[in-house]
Design an enzyme around this catalytic site. Sequence first.
Site, PDB file in Angstrom:
ATOM      1  N   LYS A   1       0.764  -0.950   0.387  1.00 65.21           N
ATOM      2  CA  LYS A   1      -0.173   0.191  -0.046  1.00 65.21           C
ATOM      3  C   LYS A   1       1.080   0.972  -0.060  1.00 65.21           C
ATOM      4  O   LYS A   1       2.027   1.425  -0.177  1.00 65.21           O
ATOM      5  CB  LYS A   1      -0.848   0.063   1.286  1.00 65.21           C
ATOM      6  CG  LYS A   1      -0.446   0.406   2.510  1.00 65.21           C
ATOM      7  CD  LYS A   1      -0.776  -0.546   3.401  1.00 65.21           C
ATOM      8  CE  LYS A   1      -0.155   0.249   5.156  1.00 65.21           C
ATOM      9  NZ  LYS A   1      -1.501  -0.890   6.102  1.00 65.21           N
TER      10      LYS A   1
ATOM     11  N   TYR B   1      16.458  29.453   8.590  1.00 67.09           N
ATOM     12  CA  TYR B   1      14.727  30.311   9.248  1.00 67.09           C
ATOM     13  C   TYR B   1      15.167  30.600  10.368  1.00 67.09           C
ATOM     14  O   TYR B   1      15.782  29.558  11.261  1.00 67.09           O
ATOM     15  CB  TYR B   1      14.231  29.413   8.287  1.00 67.09           C
ATOM     16  CG  TYR B   1      13.601  30.415   7.382  1.00 67.09           C
ATOM     17  CD1 TYR B   1      13.855  31.148   6.095  1.00 67.09           C
ATOM     18  CD2 TYR B   1      13.967  28.749   6.472  1.00 67.09           C
ATOM     19  CE1 TYR B   1      13.803  31.084   5.481  1.00 67.09           C
ATOM     20  CE2 TYR B   1      13.052  29.131   4.546  1.00 67.09           C
ATOM     21  CZ  TYR B   1      13.416  30.500   4.429  1.00 67.09           C
ATOM     22  OH  TYR B   1      13.513  30.332   2.945  1.00 67.09           O
TER      23      TYR B   1
HETATM   24  C1  LIG Z   1       0.281  -1.545   6.905  1.00 62.86           C
HETATM   25  C2  LIG Z   1      -1.074  -3.344   6.990  1.00 62.86           C
HETATM   26  C3  LIG Z   1       0.119  -4.455   7.684  1.00 62.86           C
HETATM   27  C4  LIG Z   1       1.590  -4.598   7.294  1.00 62.86           C
HETATM   28  O1  LIG Z   1       1.808  -4.032   8.864  1.00 62.86           O
HETATM   29  P1  LIG Z   1       3.725  -3.561   8.828  1.00 62.86           P
HETATM   30  O2  LIG Z   1       3.314  -3.193   9.954  1.00 62.86           O
HETATM   31  O3  LIG Z   1       3.963  -2.861   7.760  1.00 62.86           O
HETATM   32  O4  LIG Z   1       4.328  -5.004   8.413  1.00 62.86           O
HETATM   33  C5  LIG Z   1      -0.506  -5.635   7.763  1.00 62.86           C
HETATM   34  N1  LIG Z   1      -2.134  -5.860   7.621  1.00 62.86           N
HETATM   35  C6  LIG Z   1      -2.613  -4.420   7.484  1.00 62.86           C
HETATM   36  C7  LIG Z   1      -4.245  -4.797   8.095  1.00 62.86           C
HETATM   37  C8  LIG Z   1      -2.288  -2.945   7.605  1.00 62.86           C
HETATM   38  O5  LIG Z   1      -3.169  -1.955   7.054  1.00 62.86           O
END
Ligand SMILES: *Cc1c(COP(=O)(O)O)cnc(C)c1O
Length: 381
Positions: free
Chosen positions: A52, A270
């Site tokens: 994702k 800044y």
């Molecule tokens: C993002 C996500 C993962 C992966 O988690 P990580 O901590 O990045 O390994 C797995 N399951 C779900 C439901 C998620 O939203």
Amino acid sequence: MTERHSGRAIETSGPPESEAGGMVSIDLSALVANWRELGSRAAPAECAAVVKADGYGCGIAPVSAALATAGCKTFFVADLAEARSVRRVVPAAAVYVLNGLAPGTAAALAEADLRPVLGSLSELAEWEEFRAGTGWRGGAALHVDTGMNRLGLAPEQAAEVAGRNAPKADIVLLMSHFACAEEPSHPLNARQMAEFREVRALFPGVPGSLANSSGIFLGPDAHHDLVRPGVGLYGANPTPGHLNLMRAVVRLEARVVQVREVPAGETVGYGASWTAQRATRLAILAVGYADGLPRAASASDTKPGAEAIIAGRRCPLAGGISMDLLAVDVTDLPEDIPRRGDFAALLDEEIGVDELASHAGTIAYEILTRLGRRYRRVYVG
Ligand SMILES: *Cc1c(COP(=O)(O)O)cnc(C)c1O
């Protein structure tokens, strides 16, 4: 460009190297090695990949293609658009949409042979209605909430679904998600594992999936049939406080725009928040917060900031991170280093995403998913 890396450059995007202010290189062999390492720790469970948020900022298409070539058969994404991106490069894998079934999108999911992770009774009802009306036979995952209180059916709702005479949705995966897996001693882990075991007993024969990257390290009780690592694939440490078993995937380099001298007592940047304690030589680098380097990793008189590596030496940031620039104290380097046009590393094998995140009071996930869009990008491995 390629001589800087051991692997072969397989794809590039963004400006040519001579014009780039910053360069990101993604090591796909390290990514695959991390997937194999996590998979071996979860065996005999299957190891999926969570890709994702554009493959955690690393590029959903090249990341998915590399993992599929290595044998990954199951992918998880957040939404339909990401799922289509995976489907385009991986025709045969199972692709699950974690955010579930958005209203009215069942046909679009079926069109690309995607599986929703059904997270509420109304999503389940809409999916069942679509299947009954069209004869679509594709499967779905059922997400049961065991303590995260974000998505998923309550265990009682899952029991009610399991008790129906014939569940009309073909549930091919029962899923839940840890809230605190990176903290192995957190009591919620044991509670979630126990709750998930109970729910699974209601769905005999349906494969189960609970563990994210850190969850894999909670031991065999967390593995079930399928593990879902994300962040560890991209090099972040799934076992904070312990040796990182993952290889670095992201290398981030920034160009030296100029090198300049600052007398002791002068301030830099800044807000004049950093004061030179000695006659100081600064390298001004061509990346900033618009490229995803968090302003919170700035250096001030009261707080050290992130570091860059130049000629193999760590150099501390000096002053605030601007939109497109930041300054690094190179006083301790040999006089002729660095030169205008050279590159400094902000992420590499030594400075990992977790370290940069810690300077900014954030987590590796946020560093990865905010990697900017104007870098020259190179895929190696
Ligand atoms: C993002 C996500 C993962 C992966 O988690 P990580 O901590 O990045 O390994 C797995 N399951 C779900 C439901 C998620 O939203």
